[in-house]
Scaffold this motif. Structure first.
Motif, PDB file in Angstrom:
ATOM      1  N   GLU A 131       0.837  -1.209   0.000  1.00 35.29           N
ATOM      2  CA  GLU A 131       0.000   0.000   0.000  1.00 35.29           C
ATOM      3  C   GLU A 131       0.869   1.254   0.000  1.00 35.29           C
ATOM      4  OE1 GLU A 131      -3.916  -1.837   2.324  1.00 35.29           O
ATOM      5  OE2 GLU A 131      -2.457  -0.630   3.432  1.00 35.29           O
ATOM      6  N   GLN A 132       1.993   1.214   0.691  1.00 34.69           N
ATOM      7  CA  GLN A 132       2.917   2.352   0.665  1.00 34.69           C
ATOM      8  C   GLN A 132       3.524   2.525  -0.724  1.00 34.69           C
ATOM      9  OE1 GLN A 132       3.757   4.704   3.059  1.00 34.69           O
ATOM     10  NE2 GLN A 132       2.023   3.851   4.182  1.00 34.69           N
ATOM     11  N   LEU A 133       3.825   1.413  -1.378  1.00 29.65           N
ATOM     12  CA  LEU A 133       4.404   1.470  -2.718  1.00 29.65           C
ATOM     13  C   LEU A 133       3.434   2.079  -3.719  1.00 29.65           C
ATOM     14  CD1 LEU A 133       6.834   0.803  -4.511  1.00 29.65           C
ATOM     15  CD2 LEU A 133       5.852  -1.480  -4.865  1.00 29.65           C
ATOM     16  N   GLN A 134       2.136   1.957  -3.459  1.00 29.10           N
ATOM     17  CA  GLN A 134       1.146   2.556  -4.357  1.00 29.10           C
ATOM     18  C   GLN A 134       1.254   4.074  -4.414  1.00 29.10           C
ATOM     19  OE1 GLN A 134      -2.479   0.478  -2.772  1.00 29.10           O
ATOM     20  NE2 GLN A 134      -2.835  -0.017  -4.919  1.00 29.10           N
ATOM     21  N   LYS A 135       1.906   4.673  -3.434  1.00 28.28           N
ATOM     22  CA  LYS A 135       2.125   6.119  -3.457  1.00 28.28           C
ATOM     23  C   LYS A 135       3.206   6.506  -4.458  1.00 28.28           C
ATOM     24  CE  LYS A 135       0.779   6.572   1.404  1.00 28.28           C
ATOM     25  NZ  LYS A 135       1.204   6.954   2.779  1.00 28.28           N
ATOM     26  N   GLU A 136       4.026   5.509  -4.860  1.00 27.71           N
ATOM     27  CA  GLU A 136       5.106   5.753  -5.811  1.00 27.71           C
ATOM     28  C   GLU A 136       4.828   5.149  -7.180  1.00 27.71           C
ATOM     29  OE1 GLU A 136       8.838   4.400  -4.251  1.00 27.71           O
ATOM     30  OE2 GLU A 136       8.244   4.827  -2.178  1.00 27.71           O
ATOM     31  N   GLU A 137       4.135   4.006  -7.193  1.00 26.12           N
ATOM     32  CA  GLU A 137       3.878   3.279  -8.437  1.00 26.12           C
ATOM     33  C   GLU A 137       2.377   3.135  -8.665  1.00 26.12           C
ATOM     34  OE1 GLU A 137       6.187   2.302 -10.493  1.00 26.12           O
ATOM     35  OE2 GLU A 137       8.021   2.485  -9.288  1.00 26.12           O
ATOM     36  N   ASN A 138       1.965   3.243  -9.905  1.00 28.21           N
ATOM     37  CA  ASN A 138       0.543   3.155 -10.242  1.00 28.21           C
ATOM     38  C   ASN A 138       0.171   1.703 -10.535  1.00 28.21           C
ATOM     39  OD1 ASN A 138      -2.085   3.757 -10.993  1.00 28.21           O
ATOM     40  ND2 ASN A 138      -1.502   4.248 -13.108  1.00 28.21           N
ATOM     41  N   PHE A 139      -0.331   1.003  -9.526  1.00 30.68           N
ATOM     42  CA  PHE A 139      -0.780  -0.367  -9.730  1.00 30.68           C
ATOM     43  C   PHE A 139      -1.995  -0.653  -8.863  1.00 30.68           C
ATOM     44  CE2 PHE A 139       1.981  -0.660  -6.072  1.00 30.68           C
ATOM     45  CZ  PHE A 139       1.457  -1.665  -5.283  1.00 30.68           C
ATOM     46  N   ILE A 140      -2.765  -1.649  -9.267  1.00 30.89           N
ATOM     47  CA  ILE A 140      -3.964  -2.064  -8.540  1.00 30.89           C
ATOM     48  C   ILE A 140      -3.594  -3.194  -7.581  1.00 30.89           C
ATOM     49  CG2 ILE A 140      -6.231  -3.174  -8.774  1.00 30.89           C
ATOM     50  CD1 ILE A 140      -6.416  -1.795 -11.539  1.00 30.89           C
ATOM     51  N   LEU A 141      -4.047  -3.086  -6.339  1.00 33.48           N
ATOM     52  CA  LEU A 141      -3.789  -4.118  -5.338  1.00 33.48           C
ATOM     53  C   LEU A 141      -5.109  -4.686  -4.829  1.00 33.48           C
ATOM     54  CD1 LEU A 141      -1.947  -5.731  -3.421  1.00 33.48           C
ATOM     55  CD2 LEU A 141      -2.061  -3.781  -1.826  1.00 33.48           C
ATOM     56  N   LYS A 142      -5.234  -6.003  -4.944  1.00 31.55           N
ATOM     57  CA  LYS A 142      -6.379  -6.730  -4.368  1.00 31.55           C
ATOM     58  C   LYS A 142      -5.811  -7.735  -3.368  1.00 31.55           C
ATOM     59  CE  LYS A 142      -7.101  -6.903  -8.660  1.00 31.55           C
ATOM     60  NZ  LYS A 142      -7.441  -7.277 -10.053  1.00 31.55           N
ATOM     61  N   TRP A 143      -6.106  -7.513  -2.105  1.00 27.67           N
ATOM     62  CA  TRP A 143      -5.557  -8.331  -1.020  1.00 27.67           C
ATOM     63  C   TRP A 143      -6.669  -9.247  -0.504  1.00 27.67           C
ATOM     64  CZ3 TRP A 143      -0.596  -8.731   0.736  1.00 27.67           C
ATOM     65  CH2 TRP A 143      -0.399  -9.411   1.931  1.00 27.67           C
ATOM     66  N   VAL A 144      -6.614 -10.518  -0.880  1.00 25.57           N
ATOM     67  CA  VAL A 144      -7.697 -11.441  -0.536  1.00 25.57           C
ATOM     68  C   VAL A 144      -7.361 -12.211   0.747  1.00 25.57           C
ATOM     69  CG1 VAL A 144      -8.633 -11.667  -2.855  1.00 25.57           C
ATOM     70  CG2 VAL A 144      -6.774 -13.152  -2.182  1.00 25.57           C
ATOM     71  N   ARG A 145      -8.198 -12.046   1.738  1.00 25.47           N
ATOM     72  CA  ARG A 145      -7.997 -12.734   3.015  1.00 25.47           C
ATOM     73  C   ARG A 145      -8.759 -14.061   2.991  1.00 25.47           C
ATOM     74  NH1 ARG A 145      -8.247  -7.536   7.122  1.00 25.47           N
ATOM     75  NH2 ARG A 145      -6.046  -6.990   6.905  1.00 25.47           N
ATOM     76  N   LEU A 146      -8.018 -15.149   3.111  1.00 26.44           N
ATOM     77  CA  LEU A 146      -8.592 -16.484   3.049  1.00 26.44           C
ATOM     78  C   LEU A 146      -8.994 -16.963   4.438  1.00 26.44           C
ATOM     79  CD1 LEU A 146      -6.095 -18.212   0.581  1.00 26.44           C
ATOM     80  CD2 LEU A 146      -8.064 -16.745   0.080  1.00 26.44           C
ATOM     81  N   PHE A 147     -10.116 -17.661   4.501  1.00 27.37           N
ATOM     82  CA  PHE A 147     -10.572 -18.240   5.755  1.00 27.37           C
ATOM     83  C   PHE A 147     -10.270 -19.746   5.722  1.00 27.37           C
ATOM     84  CE2 PHE A 147     -12.163 -14.088   6.069  1.00 27.37           C
ATOM     85  CZ  PHE A 147     -12.550 -13.860   7.384  1.00 27.37           C
ATOM     86  N   TYR A 148     -11.195 -20.588   6.092  1.00 32.29           N
ATOM     87  CA  TYR A 148     -10.891 -22.020   6.242  1.00 32.29           C
ATOM     88  C   TYR A 148     -11.334 -22.786   5.008  1.00 32.29           C
ATOM     89  CZ  TYR A 148      -9.589 -21.229  11.069  1.00 32.29           C
ATOM     90  OH  TYR A 148      -8.945 -20.794  12.196  1.00 32.29           O
ATOM     91  N   MET A 149     -10.388 -23.361   4.293  1.00 34.78           N
ATOM     92  CA  MET A 149     -10.699 -24.119   3.096  1.00 34.78           C
ATOM     93  C   MET A 149     -10.395 -25.591   3.323  1.00 34.78           C
ATOM     94  SD  MET A 149      -7.525 -22.724   0.887  1.00 34.78           S
ATOM     95  CE  MET A 149      -7.471 -21.255   1.918  1.00 34.78           C
ATOM     96  N   TYR A 150     -10.994 -26.422   2.510  1.00 34.04           N
ATOM     97  CA  TYR A 150     -10.751 -27.859   2.616  1.00 34.04           C
ATOM     98  C   TYR A 150     -10.914 -28.488   1.243  1.00 34.04           C
ATOM     99  CZ  TYR A 150     -15.870 -28.131   2.536  1.00 34.04           C
ATOM    100  OH  TYR A 150     -17.195 -28.014   2.176  1.00 34.04           O
ATOM    101  N   GLY A 151     -10.215 -29.614   1.036  1.00 35.57           N
ATOM    102  CA  GLY A 151     -10.314 -30.307  -0.241  1.00 35.57           C
ATOM    103  C   GLY A 151      -9.157 -31.253  -0.454  1.00 35.57           C
ATOM    104  N   LYS A 152      -9.222 -31.974  -1.541  1.00 37.73           N
ATOM    105  CA  LYS A 152      -8.192 -32.953  -1.876  1.00 37.73           C
ATOM    106  C   LYS A 152      -6.843 -32.268  -2.075  1.00 37.73           C
ATOM    107  CE  LYS A 152      -7.174 -36.657  -5.186  1.00 37.73           C
ATOM    108  NZ  LYS A 152      -7.632 -37.356  -6.419  1.00 37.73           N
ATOM    109  N   GLY A 153      -5.811 -32.858  -1.471  1.00 34.02           N
ATOM    110  CA  GLY A 153      -4.474 -32.307  -1.601  1.00 34.02           C
ATOM    111  C   GLY A 153      -4.060 -31.384  -0.476  1.00 34.02           C
ATOM    112  N   GLN A 154      -4.962 -31.176   0.506  1.00 32.86           N
ATOM    113  CA  GLN A 154      -4.635 -30.286   1.613  1.00 32.86           C
ATOM    114  C   GLN A 154      -3.571 -30.904   2.515  1.00 32.86           C
ATOM    115  OE1 GLN A 154      -8.092 -29.160   3.913  1.00 32.86           O
ATOM    116  NE2 GLN A 154      -7.183 -27.214   4.525  1.00 32.86           N
ATOM    117  N   HIS A 155      -2.929 -30.075   3.319  1.00 32.79           N
ATOM    118  CA  HIS A 155      -1.878 -30.537   4.227  1.00 32.79           C
ATOM    119  C   HIS A 155      -2.406 -31.678   5.095  1.00 32.79           C
ATOM    120  CE1 HIS A 155       1.212 -30.486   7.350  1.00 32.79           C
ATOM    121  NE2 HIS A 155       1.956 -29.756   6.538  1.00 32.79           N
TER     122      HIS A 155
END
Length: 281
Positions: A151-175
Motif C-alpha cells: 500500500e505504501q508502494l502505491q504512493k510511488e507506483e501506479n498499480f492495482i492491489l487486491k488483497w484477498v484474506r482467506l478463511f478455512y478451506m478444505y479439499g483434496k491435496g490439503q496438508h
C-alpha cells in the motif's frame, strides 16, 4: 488474450487456481520451485517458468522474465501450518517484498495477493474488511506487513492491489495435518474413533474449489480493490462441520471431543463478511 502469472502454482490452492483459470480465456504463466513435476501444467495455454524467490537476483527484471504478465496472482508462501515461527518475519517477508517490488517497479500493474483471516487477530464475530488488523502470530504479522508495504508502494507506483484474506478451506491435496485430511485418513484406516478438539469453536469453511474460483474472479476484475474477504459468511461450529462432512460422505465414526485443546492463536468464534466479494459481478 490477457496473460496471468500465478506464483505458488504447485501448492494446494495453486493447483485449483490453475484449473479455474483454464476455464477463462487467458494465457497462464505458472511458477514455483518444483514446477516441472506437475502434469496439470502440460497445457497449451500454460507457460512454465521455474523460479525460487528466495534465490532471486535483485538486478534481474522479473517482469520481463515472466513475459510481462497483465495480471499477477501471488499465492506463494512457505512454512505452513507453522504459524508462529519467526522465519515468516525474518526470511519470508523480505523475500516476498523483494519479489513483488521487483515486478511492480518493472511494470506490473495488476496484483492479487493472498492474505489470511489471522490478520484480524483475536477479534470475534463477523469480520469485516473495515476492521483494524490485529495479527497475533508471526505468519499473520508477516502477511499484514507485506500488505502495508504494498500500500505504501502505491504512493510511488501506479498499480492495482487486491488483497484477498482467506478463511478455512478444505479439499483434496490439503496438508495432512488439516482437520479434514486427518478425518479422511482415519476413515481410510477404518478407525472407529476420531480425536479432535471440543468442536464448539465457530469457523467459516469453504471448499477449495470455491476459494480458487473466487480468487480468480477477484483477479480478473479491477473495480473492487483493497482488502477482500474470501469467505462464506456462514458460521458453523467445527463439530457440526465434521458431522455434515461425514453425512455428505455417508460415513460414520465416533468423535472423541475434547481430546485436543482449543488453539490459543485464534478466537473461539469468527467468520468472514463477504458482501464486498459478492459485489463483484
Amino acid at each position: 488474450m490477457k496473460k496471468v502469472l500465478v506464483t505458488g502454482a504447485t501448492g494446494f490452492i495453486g493447483n485449483y487456481v490453475i484449473q479455474s483459470l483454464l476455464k477463462q480465456e487467458v494465457q497462464i504463466v505458472a511458477t514455483s520451485r518444483s514446477i516441472e513435476k506437475k502434469e496439470l501444467l502440460h497445457h497449451e495455454r500454460i507457460t512454465v517458468k521455474p523460479f525460487d524467490l528466495h534465490q532471486q537476483h535483485e538486478k534481474e527484471n522479473l517482469f520481463n522474465y515472466f513475459g510481462q504478465p497483465d495480471i499477477i496472482i501471488h499465492l506463494a508462501w512457505e512454512g505452513l501450518p507453522n504459524y508462529r515461527n519467526a522465519f515468516h518475519l525474518e526470511e519470508y517477508l523480505p523475500a516476498h517484498r523483494r519479489f513483488l517490488f521487483n515486478l511492480i517497479r518493472n511494470g506490473a500493474r495488476d496484483l492479487t495477493v493472498t492474505g489470511t483471516c489471522f490478520e484480524y487477530g483475536m477479534q470475534e464475530g463477523q469480520l469485516k474488511e473495515s476492521l483494524p488488523a490485529r495479527p497475533d502470530n508471526a505468519y499473520a504479522k508477516a502477511k499484514n506487513e507485506l500488505r502495508i508495504m504494498l500500500e505504501q508502494l502505491q504512493k510511488e507506483e501506479n498499480f492495482i492491489l487486491k488483497w484477498v484474506r482467506l478463511f478455512y478451506m478444505y479439499g483434496k491435496g490439503q496438508h495432512p495435518k488439516s482437520l479434514i485430511s486427518q478425518l479422511d485418513t482415519a476413515l481410510e484406516k477404518g478407525d472407529t474413533v476420531f480425536n479432535m478438539s471440543g468442536g464448539a469453536q465457530t469457523r467459516d469453511f469453504m471448499p477449495v474449489e470455491a476459494v480458487a474460483a473466487n480468487i480468480v474472479k477477484v483477479a480478473l476484475q479491477q473495480k473492487v480493490k483493497g482488502i477482500i474477504n474470501i469467505a462464506s459468511n456462514q458460521p458453523v461450529t467445527v463439530k457440526q462441520f465434521v458431522l455434515d462432512y461425514l453425512r455428505s460422505k455417508n460415513r460414520k465414526i465416533q468423535l472423541n471431543l475434547g481430546f485436543y485443546p482449543y488453539p490459543d492463536f485464534e478466537p473461539m468464534h469468527f467468520w468472514g463478511d463477504n458482501h464486498k466479494l459478492k459485489s463483484i459481478q
